[in-house]
Design a protein around this motif. Structure first.
Motif, PDB file in Angstrom:
ATOM      1  N   THR A 110      -4.833  -1.440  -1.749  1.00 49.59           N
ATOM      2  CA  THR A 110      -3.681  -2.317  -1.519  1.00 49.59           C
ATOM      3  C   THR A 110      -3.524  -3.202  -2.756  1.00 49.59           C
ATOM      4  O   THR A 110      -4.518  -3.667  -3.327  1.00 49.59           O
ATOM      5  N   VAL A 111      -2.262  -3.420  -3.171  1.00 50.67           N
ATOM      6  CA  VAL A 111      -2.003  -4.105  -4.442  1.00 50.67           C
ATOM      7  C   VAL A 111      -1.153  -5.356  -4.186  1.00 50.67           C
ATOM      8  O   VAL A 111      -0.285  -5.355  -3.317  1.00 50.67           O
ATOM      9  N   SER A 112      -1.402  -6.411  -4.961  1.00 56.00           N
ATOM     10  CA  SER A 112      -0.529  -7.600  -4.938  1.00 56.00           C
ATOM     11  C   SER A 112       0.496  -7.436  -6.051  1.00 56.00           C
ATOM     12  O   SER A 112       0.149  -7.559  -7.226  1.00 56.00           O
ATOM     13  N   PRO A 113       1.766  -7.171  -5.711  1.00 52.68           N
ATOM     14  CA  PRO A 113       2.763  -6.930  -6.762  1.00 52.68           C
ATOM     15  C   PRO A 113       2.865  -8.087  -7.754  1.00 52.68           C
ATOM     16  O   PRO A 113       3.129  -7.865  -8.945  1.00 52.68           O
ATOM     17  N   GLY A 114       2.629  -9.316  -7.278  1.00 55.68           N
ATOM     18  CA  GLY A 114       2.730 -10.482  -8.165  1.00 55.68           C
ATOM     19  C   GLY A 114       1.715 -10.464  -9.293  1.00 55.68           C
ATOM     20  O   GLY A 114       1.874 -11.167 -10.294  1.00 55.68           O
ATOM     21  N   ASP A 115       0.635  -9.669  -9.158  1.00 58.54           N
ATOM     22  CA  ASP A 115      -0.384  -9.607 -10.212  1.00 58.54           C
ATOM     23  C   ASP A 115      -0.003  -8.639 -11.328  1.00 58.54           C
ATOM     24  O   ASP A 115      -0.720  -8.509 -12.327  1.00 58.54           O
TER      25      ASP A 115
ATOM     26  N   THR B 241       0.868  -1.190   0.000  1.00 57.92           N
ATOM     27  CA  THR B 241       0.000   0.000   0.000  1.00 57.92           C
ATOM     28  C   THR B 241       0.899   1.233   0.000  1.00 57.92           C
ATOM     29  O   THR B 241       1.896   1.259   0.736  1.00 57.92           O
ATOM     30  N   ALA B 242       0.568   2.228  -0.812  1.00 54.95           N
ATOM     31  CA  ALA B 242       1.453   3.409  -0.907  1.00 54.95           C
ATOM     32  C   ALA B 242       0.679   4.715  -0.838  1.00 54.95           C
ATOM     33  O   ALA B 242      -0.469   4.801  -1.320  1.00 54.95           O
ATOM     34  N   ARG B 243       1.323   5.697  -0.227  1.00 51.74           N
ATOM     35  CA  ARG B 243       0.829   7.080  -0.272  1.00 51.74           C
ATOM     36  C   ARG B 243       1.945   7.922  -0.882  1.00 51.74           C
ATOM     37  O   ARG B 243       3.088   7.899  -0.403  1.00 51.74           O
ATOM     38  N   LEU B 244       1.648   8.621  -1.956  1.00 57.08           N
ATOM     39  CA  LEU B 244       2.647   9.413  -2.671  1.00 57.08           C
ATOM     40  C   LEU B 244       2.303  10.892  -2.551  1.00 57.08           C
ATOM     41  O   LEU B 244       1.130  11.266  -2.633  1.00 57.08           O
TER      42      LEU B 244
ATOM     43  N   GLN C 165       8.163  -4.771  -9.959  1.00 55.14           N
ATOM     44  CA  GLN C 165       6.737  -4.965  -9.627  1.00 55.14           C
ATOM     45  C   GLN C 165       6.345  -4.128  -8.412  1.00 55.14           C
ATOM     46  O   GLN C 165       5.221  -3.623  -8.330  1.00 55.14           O
ATOM     47  N   LEU C 166       7.276  -3.968  -7.460  1.00 56.02           N
ATOM     48  CA  LEU C 166       6.979  -3.152  -6.273  1.00 56.02           C
ATOM     49  C   LEU C 166       6.823  -1.682  -6.656  1.00 56.02           C
ATOM     50  O   LEU C 166       5.965  -0.972  -6.127  1.00 56.02           O
TER      51      LEU C 166
ATOM     52  N   MET D 242       5.341   3.635   2.097  1.00 56.44           N
ATOM     53  CA  MET D 242       4.795   2.363   1.615  1.00 56.44           C
ATOM     54  C   MET D 242       4.764   1.327   2.744  1.00 56.44           C
ATOM     55  O   MET D 242       5.697   1.269   3.550  1.00 56.44           O
ATOM     56  N   LEU D 243       3.683   0.580   2.786  1.00 57.47           N
ATOM     57  CA  LEU D 243       3.522  -0.487   3.779  1.00 57.47           C
ATOM     58  C   LEU D 243       3.576  -1.819   3.030  1.00 57.47           C
ATOM     59  O   LEU D 243       2.793  -2.035   2.091  1.00 57.47           O
ATOM     60  N   LEU D 244       4.500  -2.696   3.446  1.00 62.80           N
ATOM     61  CA  LEU D 244       4.725  -3.940   2.706  1.00 62.80           C
ATOM     62  C   LEU D 244       4.448  -5.151   3.596  1.00 62.80           C
ATOM     63  O   LEU D 244       4.925  -5.201   4.743  1.00 62.80           O
ATOM     64  N   ALA D 245       3.704  -6.114   3.056  1.00 59.68           N
ATOM     65  CA  ALA D 245       3.568  -7.417   3.720  1.00 59.68           C
ATOM     66  C   ALA D 245       4.485  -8.385   2.981  1.00 59.68           C
ATOM     67  O   ALA D 245       4.288  -8.643   1.788  1.00 59.68           O
ATOM     68  N   HIS D 246       5.516  -8.875   3.671  1.00 59.80           N
ATOM     69  CA  HIS D 246       6.470  -9.797   3.030  1.00 59.80           C
ATOM     70  C   HIS D 246       6.000 -11.234   3.190  1.00 59.80           C
ATOM     71  O   HIS D 246       5.356 -11.579   4.197  1.00 59.80           O
TER      72      HIS D 246
END
Ligand code: NAD
Ligand code: 89V
Length: 343
Positions: A337-342, A197-200, A323-324, A215-219
């Motif tokens: 919120t986005v799934s980078p793998g998609d 999830t990102a705020r720019l 992708q990130l 950016m908030l990342l779930a690894h």
């Protein structure tokens, strides 16, 4: 001794040239030719580094030279045609970051090099900074148990536009240019990412793109991380170009503090270390951290070529960092919120 050529002799390429000179002194790899479409710049660099064979056209250089590799240090829009040219000549290639303006171009470059059977490495050098390598070693030592939270942060008010005026001009700015390094560092430390999830924000009205990102990342490893970067931070102490890292684990914590001060707290005891990078003879503070990492990544490339090993930041690996970047822009635009793998 491997024979290489450099394409792009601009602001940052001087660091590549100095690092190649060091590697030549070690008998590992040397530059035998350079190319830049700007004749005046080409002549200046040729004289400064004593390189006799010069070209204003990369295609002519590939046709005339017998090369073991090419190092592409131009800006992103030229990367795809130059990497594809290298692939057509079956020459292993290093490509500067950002790998490409959009991920489709990056995928095309990876495919072209795979089809030609030649290695491709992205010059993603932050993970080759010695303070960040020390953080990774501390995690891998098991001293803090299982990491569950991290923050990788780069906040500065340094005038990057003086050396790199193009940074103020693009529709995309900090995530593409600097965030890519900080996101790659988060991947290096905590592994691949399942959700982002990102705020720019654009704070400086004189730049076109965003100059602050959170950016908030779930690894996939279970770590939650915050990756933040800013070029509009007016701080008491200017830290450019330091990356600050905080990590909490089940048995302790790691902090990489300003001034390259590392502390590792494990089972109630804290070990403190100065992990400041070497100041190479050709380096200049505050850039020495980045400059040392240029030498480290180029040395890694030479070792990988000799051993037939895939470099840590191969084109294929860098697609996951890309992708990130794309996920951050998508999330910043949509608020989702986005799934980078998609991507
Ligand atoms: P620059 O504009 O100063 O230099 C680029 C040079 O490439 C110019 O001299 C230009 O004439 C030449 N060029 C462009 N297209 C060409 C082509 N097709 N054939 C031959 N020459 C060509 O840019 P810079 O600031 O040196 O940045 C170069 C790249 O390095 C950028 O992608 C930037 O993001 C990256 N960079 C990386 C780091 C890092 O730490 N990894 C730091 C700074 C810059
Ligand atoms: O990577 C870059 O292009 C540089 C810096 C090292 C400062 O991030 O802008």
């Amino acid at each position: 001794m491997l024979n290489g050529a450099l394409i792009g002799c601009g602001f940052f390429a001087v660091n590549h040239l100095n690092a190649w000179r060091d590697l030549a002194a070690e008998g590992r790899a040397r530059l035998v030719a350079i190319c830049d479409r700007n004749e005046a710049r080409l002549a200046e660099i040729a004289a400064q580094f004593g390189i006799a064979r010069t070209y204003t056209d990369a295609a002519e250089m590939f046709a005339a030279e017998k090369l073991d590799f090419v190092d592409i240090a131009t800006t992103a829009p030229s990367h795809r045609p130059l990497v594809e040219l290298a692939a057509r000549h079956r020459i292993p290639a290093i490509c500067q970051k950002p790998f490409a303006p959009v991920i489709e171009d990056a995928r095309a470059m990876v495919a072209a090099c795979e089809a030609a059977g030649v290695p491709l490495m992205v010059h993603e050098n932050f993970r080759w900074q010695s303070p960040l390598m020390a953080v990774k070693q501390a995690i891998d030592s098991g001293a803090i148990g299982v990491p569950y939270w991290g923050r990788v942060s780069f906040r500065s008010g340094y005038d990057v536009y003086a050396g790199q005026p193009y940074l103020a001009e693009g529709e995309r700015f900090i995530v593409e240019d600097l965030g890519v390094h900080v996101l790659d560092t988060a991947r290096f430390l905590f592994g691949d990412v399942s959700r982002l999830t990102a705020r720019l924000q654009r704070v400086n009205p004189r730049v076109r793109g965003e100059d602050a990102a959170t950016m908030l990342l779930a690894h996939e490893s279970g770590v939650t991380s915050v990756v933040d970067c800013s070029y509009s931070s007016k701080l008491e102490e200017e830290l450019f170009p330091q990356t600050i890292v905080e990590i909490d684990g089940s048995e302790g914590s790691i902090r990489l503090r300003p001034g390259y001060q590392l502390s590792i707290t494990s089972n109630g005891q804290t070990e403190r270390r100065d992990v400041a990078p070497d100041l190479k003879p050709w380096a200049e503070k505050p850039w020495h951290n980045v400059q040392e990492s240029v030498f480290n990544i180029q040395k890694h490339w030479v070792e990988c070529l000799a051993a037939g090993r895939e470099p840590a930041t191969s084109g294929r690996d860098n697609l996951r960092t890309f992708q990130l970047v794309e996920a951050a822009y998508l999330s910043g635009r949509t608020g989702e919120t986005v799934s980078p793998g998609d991507i």
